[in-house]
Design an enzyme around this catalytic site. Sequence first.
Site, PDB file in Angstrom:
ATOM      1  N   ARG A 108      -9.331   0.117   3.713  1.00 58.55           N
ATOM      2  CA  ARG A 108      -8.479   1.130   3.070  1.00 58.55           C
ATOM      3  C   ARG A 108      -7.129   0.524   2.697  1.00 58.55           C
ATOM      4  NH1 ARG A 108      -7.042   5.979   6.541  1.00 58.55           N
ATOM      5  NH2 ARG A 108      -5.478   5.878   4.941  1.00 58.55           N
ATOM      6  N   ASP A 128       3.519   0.701  12.232  1.00 57.12           N
ATOM      7  CA  ASP A 128       2.307   0.150  11.606  1.00 57.12           C
ATOM      8  C   ASP A 128       2.053  -1.305  12.007  1.00 57.12           C
ATOM      9  OD1 ASP A 128       1.940   2.576  10.430  1.00 57.12           O
ATOM     10  OD2 ASP A 128       2.702   1.998   8.467  1.00 57.12           O
ATOM     11  N   ARG A 156      -0.030  15.529  13.360  1.00 55.87           N
ATOM     12  CA  ARG A 156       0.784  15.039  12.242  1.00 55.87           C
ATOM     13  C   ARG A 156       1.147  16.236  11.348  1.00 55.87           C
ATOM     14  NH1 ARG A 156      -1.913   9.661   9.729  1.00 55.87           N
ATOM     15  NH2 ARG A 156       0.185   9.324   8.902  1.00 55.87           N
ATOM     16  N   PRO A 157       2.146  17.004  11.758  1.00 57.92           N
ATOM     17  CA  PRO A 157       2.479  18.227  11.001  1.00 57.92           C
ATOM     18  C   PRO A 157       3.127  17.906   9.659  1.00 57.92           C
ATOM     19  CG  PRO A 157       4.097  17.860  12.731  1.00 57.92           C
ATOM     20  CD  PRO A 157       3.064  16.771  12.879  1.00 57.92           C
ATOM     21  N   ILE A 158       3.159  18.929   8.756  1.00 54.56           N
ATOM     22  CA  ILE A 158       3.868  18.742   7.483  1.00 54.56           C
ATOM     23  C   ILE A 158       4.985  19.792   7.330  1.00 54.56           C
ATOM     24  CG2 ILE A 158       1.932  17.608   6.317  1.00 54.56           C
ATOM     25  CD1 ILE A 158       1.572  20.267   4.711  1.00 54.56           C
ATOM     26  N   ASP A 159       5.498  20.236   8.473  1.00 56.52           N
ATOM     27  CA  ASP A 159       6.534  21.291   8.439  1.00 56.52           C
ATOM     28  C   ASP A 159       7.777  20.870   7.655  1.00 56.52           C
ATOM     29  OD1 ASP A 159       6.644  19.526  10.820  1.00 56.52           O
ATOM     30  OD2 ASP A 159       8.550  20.545  11.168  1.00 56.52           O
ATOM     31  N   GLN A 160       8.144  19.591   7.714  1.00 58.37           N
ATOM     32  CA  GLN A 160       9.367  19.153   7.021  1.00 58.37           C
ATOM     33  C   GLN A 160       9.166  19.113   5.504  1.00 58.37           C
ATOM     34  OE1 GLN A 160      12.390  18.711   8.750  1.00 58.37           O
ATOM     35  NE2 GLN A 160      11.029  19.626  10.266  1.00 58.37           N
ATOM     36  N   ARG A 217      -4.079  10.361   3.691  1.00 62.85           N
ATOM     37  CA  ARG A 217      -2.876  11.143   3.912  1.00 62.85           C
ATOM     38  C   ARG A 217      -2.029  11.261   2.632  1.00 62.85           C
ATOM     39  NH1 ARG A 217      -1.810  13.822   7.808  1.00 62.85           N
ATOM     40  NH2 ARG A 217       0.278  14.612   8.078  1.00 62.85           N
ATOM     41  N   LYS A 230       0.837  -1.215   0.000  1.00 66.08           N
ATOM     42  CA  LYS A 230       0.000   0.000   0.000  1.00 66.08           C
ATOM     43  C   LYS A 230       0.868   1.259   0.000  1.00 66.08           C
ATOM     44  CE  LYS A 230      -1.772   1.910   3.919  1.00 66.08           C
ATOM     45  NZ  LYS A 230      -1.724   3.370   4.059  1.00 66.08           N
ATOM     46  N   ASN A 231       1.803   1.329   0.939  1.00 65.52           N
ATOM     47  CA  ASN A 231       2.522   2.598   1.100  1.00 65.52           C
ATOM     48  C   ASN A 231       3.522   2.869  -0.021  1.00 65.52           C
ATOM     49  OD1 ASN A 231       0.969   3.290   3.231  1.00 65.52           O
ATOM     50  ND2 ASN A 231       2.455   2.724   4.811  1.00 65.52           N
ATOM     51  N   CYS A 260      -5.205   8.656   9.187  1.00 62.23           N
ATOM     52  CA  CYS A 260      -5.506   8.123  10.514  1.00 62.23           C
ATOM     53  C   CYS A 260      -5.111   9.126  11.586  1.00 62.23           C
ATOM     54  CB  CYS A 260      -4.755   6.811  10.728  1.00 62.23           C
ATOM     55  SG  CYS A 260      -5.223   5.526   9.566  1.00 62.23           S
TER      56      CYS A 260
END
Length: 431
Positions: free
Chosen positions: A398, A306, A122-126, A93, A22-23, A117
């Site tokens: 999912r 996971d 769950r930041p996206i700063d990076q 995501r 999946k990932n 999830c």
Amino acid sequence: MEKFVVKGGNPLSGEVEISGAKNAAVAIIPAAILAEGPCVIENIPEISDVSVLFKILQEMGANVRMLNRHTVEIDPRPVKFPMVSYEMARRMRASYYFMGSLLGRFKKASVCMPGGCDFGVRPIDQHIKGFEALGADVSIVDGGMVDIKADEILGTHIYFDVVTVGATINVILAAVKAKGITILENVAKEPHIVDLVNFLNSMGADIRGAGTDVIKIHGVEHLHGTNYSIIPDQIEAGTFMVAAAATKGDVLIKNVIPKHLESITDKLLKAGVEVEEFDDSVRVCRTGEINKVSFKTMPHPGFPTDMQPQMTTLLAIANGTSVVTEGVYDNRFKYVDELRRMGANIQVDGRVAVVEGVKSLMGAPVKAMDLRAGAAMLIAAMAANGTTEIEDIKYIERGYEHVVEKFRLLGADIKRVTVEDEKELVVKALS
Ligand code: EPU
């Protein structure tokens, strides 16, 4: 609404075939946007997250055609709208990988903040730090849209402050066609990062170092269409391994890369489970009791977060007390309340769970709190005495292809029941 009804107690036995990862798929599908010709991608898992990505591509104008159940042809040439709406982005995501791939192709992207999830913040700063370092302007505008624009994408040197799968992938996608060389340090090393890079290299990219701490990207001007097959799903394989152990089963898990499973194999061996490795399969067999095992989740090659809910579920029926530490997310123990309803004895304090093994779990009505928590509920239900009803199974579907069919073939007693079915039963009983 649908739910799973599971009668526990059957030891799993036989063989199961693992699907495409999946990932890896959810990174490779958005990456196809970068090609100047059609990409044929094989070993695509039939799961709802993948269907959402196909819809996003189609909304943007791409041609998406299934050649068979697991092979898709994506022709990204007609894409005209570098935009992903809230309606689509909130569903998963990985929709945020379109930020990197659209930026790489069009030098602009407009993508809504992603859903996914709920494991705490769950930041996206990076991701943003990476896009900005490559020369882009990033602004978050009305409705949570992230607007990214660049006159030119320029190679640079980026040191990530945290090891993040998402930002590593997004910045690779943005940098693959940059002018000059980009060096990424402190990157994630998960197997799906390596798979994405192999996919991009098969399109003509020049990326080295995937799977190590440092990735070096020589920007190229053009990327052509390609033919590529996705790796097997490490987490689906791990889930079947733990399920075999929890049910006192004996299962041959086929189409896997045993190297990707080492951290899981190691914990199962410590727990007293037999694991035999072959070239592209593993056999998991349990005859005795489960021993206590303590572990901490970490980025690859550490024990994967996971797999934490599934392994914690196994330890809930171990001899003795195990300590599980969640090293990746702030809040990934929400499912423990559900396990307690089944008789588990687990205390959680922040990122640490103290799991006191009980003799057995009992069937109960529970919820799938998220994808892997849902997988944990299935494992608990198959190992328990009595019947368990699992609600919110959309989370499980999912990410796990044909999960009911696969477990049933191994001897599990699982049914998918719709609420309508139940109403009909009541009507029939009353008439
Ligand atoms: N983080 C930041 N800033 C960022 C990005 C991440 O602080 O800009 C933090 C996160 O808050 C988290 C840690 O870094 O604490 C790791 O997050 P990462 O970015 O690695 O996770 P992700 O990309 O959002 C992917 C998988 C998850 C998996 C994690 C960790 C996909 C689509 N999702 O998420 O998979 O848990 O990596 O391996 O690939 C799942 O499949 O069930 C799943 C949740």
